[in-house]
Design a protein around this motif. Sequence first.
Motif, short mmCIF file in Angstrom:
data_model
loop_
_atom_site.label_atom_id
_atom_site.label_comp_id
_atom_site.label_asym_id
_atom_site.label_seq_id
_atom_site.Cartn_x
_atom_site.Cartn_y
_atom_site.Cartn_z
N LEU A 153 0.83 -1.21 0.00
CA LEU A 153 0.00 0.00 0.00
C LEU A 153 0.86 1.26 0.00
N LEU A 154 1.97 1.23 0.75
CA LEU A 154 2.87 2.38 0.78
C LEU A 154 3.50 2.62 -0.58
N GLU A 155 3.68 1.55 -1.35
CA GLU A 155 4.26 1.66 -2.69
C GLU A 155 3.22 2.01 -3.74
N GLY A 156 1.97 2.19 -3.31
CA GLY A 156 0.91 2.56 -4.23
C GLY A 156 0.37 1.40 -5.05
N LYS A 157 0.61 0.17 -4.61
CA LYS A 157 0.17 -1.01 -5.35
C LYS A 157 -1.19 -1.48 -4.83
N ARG A 158 -1.91 -2.19 -5.67
CA ARG A 158 -3.21 -2.75 -5.28
C ARG A 158 -3.00 -4.09 -4.61
N LEU A 159 -3.82 -4.37 -3.62
CA LEU A 159 -3.73 -5.65 -2.93
C LEU A 159 -4.49 -6.72 -3.70
N SER A 160 -4.00 -7.94 -3.61
CA SER A 160 -4.60 -9.06 -4.33
C SER A 160 -5.83 -9.57 -3.59
N LEU A 161 -6.81 -10.05 -4.37
CA LEU A 161 -8.00 -10.66 -3.80
C LEU A 161 -8.23 -12.00 -4.49
N ALA A 162 -7.19 -12.84 -4.48
CA ALA A 162 -7.28 -14.15 -5.10
C ALA A 162 -8.29 -15.01 -4.34
N ASP A 163 -8.94 -15.93 -5.06
CA ASP A 163 -9.98 -16.76 -4.46
C ASP A 163 -9.49 -17.52 -3.23
N TRP A 164 -8.25 -17.99 -3.28
CA TRP A 164 -7.76 -18.80 -2.17
C TRP A 164 -7.62 -18.01 -0.88
N GLU A 165 -7.57 -16.68 -0.96
CA GLU A 165 -7.44 -15.86 0.25
C GLU A 165 -8.77 -15.70 0.98
N TRP A 166 -9.89 -15.84 0.28
CA TRP A 166 -11.17 -15.51 0.86
C TRP A 166 -11.52 -16.37 2.08
N SER A 167 -11.28 -17.66 1.99
CA SER A 167 -11.62 -18.52 3.11
C SER A 167 -10.70 -18.30 4.31
N LYS A 168 -9.50 -17.80 4.04
CA LYS A 168 -8.54 -17.57 5.12
C LYS A 168 -8.64 -16.15 5.67
N THR A 169 -9.09 -15.23 4.86
CA THR A 169 -9.18 -13.82 5.28
C THR A 169 -10.55 -13.27 4.87
N PRO A 170 -11.60 -13.62 5.62
CA PRO A 170 -12.97 -13.31 5.20
C PRO A 170 -13.32 -11.83 5.12
N PHE A 171 -12.57 -10.96 5.80
CA PHE A 171 -12.87 -9.53 5.73
C PHE A 171 -11.96 -8.80 4.74
N ARG A 172 -11.17 -9.52 3.99
CA ARG A 172 -10.17 -8.89 3.12
C ARG A 172 -10.83 -8.04 2.02
#
Length: 397
Positions: free
Chosen positions: A259-278
């Motif tokens: 975020l500090l580098e101005g980049k977008r964060l990934s929202l890959a499908d595999w992250e959803w079950s591990k990080t439900p509020f992402r």
Amino acid sequence: MEKVPKELALNVLKVSQPIGDFFIASMPAKDLVEISYRDVRRLAQERRDVEKYLGIQRPVSDRRIKQIKKYIEGSDATFPTSVILAVDGKCAEYDSESSVLTLKPYLPEVDVDEDGIPFDRIAKVIDGQHRIAAFMDENENWEFQFDERSFDINVSIFIGADISEQANIFATVNLAQTKVNKSLVYDLTELAKARSPHKTCHDVAVVLDDEKSSPFYKRIKRLGTATPGRGKEPLTQASFVEALVKFISIDPVLDRNLLLEGKRLSLADWEWSKTPFRKMFIEGRDLDIAEIIYNYFSSVREKWPTAWKETDRVGNLLPRSNAFKALMKFLYSDVYCDAAARFGDIPTIENFSRYFEPLDFEDSAFTTRRFSPGSGGQATFLKMLRGEVKMSDMLED
């Protein structure tokens, strides 16, 4: 080197400032080395947590350490300014009557998935790492090298400061030091306020603590000690942040740096079950995250209103951090993904309430005889929430 003591008792003065309470004390340099050994030792290998969080590099200066070593050998050596430490609330107990702060290791229960904190990792150094390193030997053991001398160090100790608060303290301290480029320090101050998973969790805790209708209204300690003018505050802000950040990020420091580098964060499908509020975090929906926590714990409050309210009752597990951690694990692994039609939805209080309806215990059941103090009670409560243990299996003598 003599055997490290299991506890360190300090006579302290409590200081109340807008950020919260902290403690000042005088401590033999030898003791300071022992409780911060692991944190200072890492200076030779990697950045500290607060530097990773801010996305900066402040490498240890061997030249500076040698200069300080030579200085402290003199007959007129002095360090009049404080070394600033952050200590986890699990490692500290404050007796307000005697003004004694006791620092000790933290050993979790065997059946709880939680890291312990050994004696040599009790203190994280926010400022003063070079001064501490100067009192260490240069061999691989980094042992205290001035056993024959008496040298006390004045310290400022922040109990339970989460990483966002540590970053603010770090930036503020550097702003006060004239040898640091002030343009850089003003940048650090902005970095401490910049968006990150930890900062969002910090802000959610503050919002829920301030909102009168919230189940957490005036119940969260800012820095691990009681807020003046309040009653019992059974939950530390650090505990709140540590539990919530897992819903947002697998690697909060990496997300912060991206975020500090101005980049977008990934929202890959595999992250959803591990990080439900992402998804909500990436979309800037921090208030929605706060609303989910509000609704979930409101349903807890409705299920056990008396136990939730009785923060003064001895042995009442429900208002305390161990129950909070168990309830957050239950929300993370069992409830949210089932209650939400899709990730990013906000279940209502009624939606959440149905997960507590089958539970067969009343407000009066929250006793130390059923739920042992510490992380053992947390593990038992989580099993009961999941239906793995029933109240009928835990009858008191």
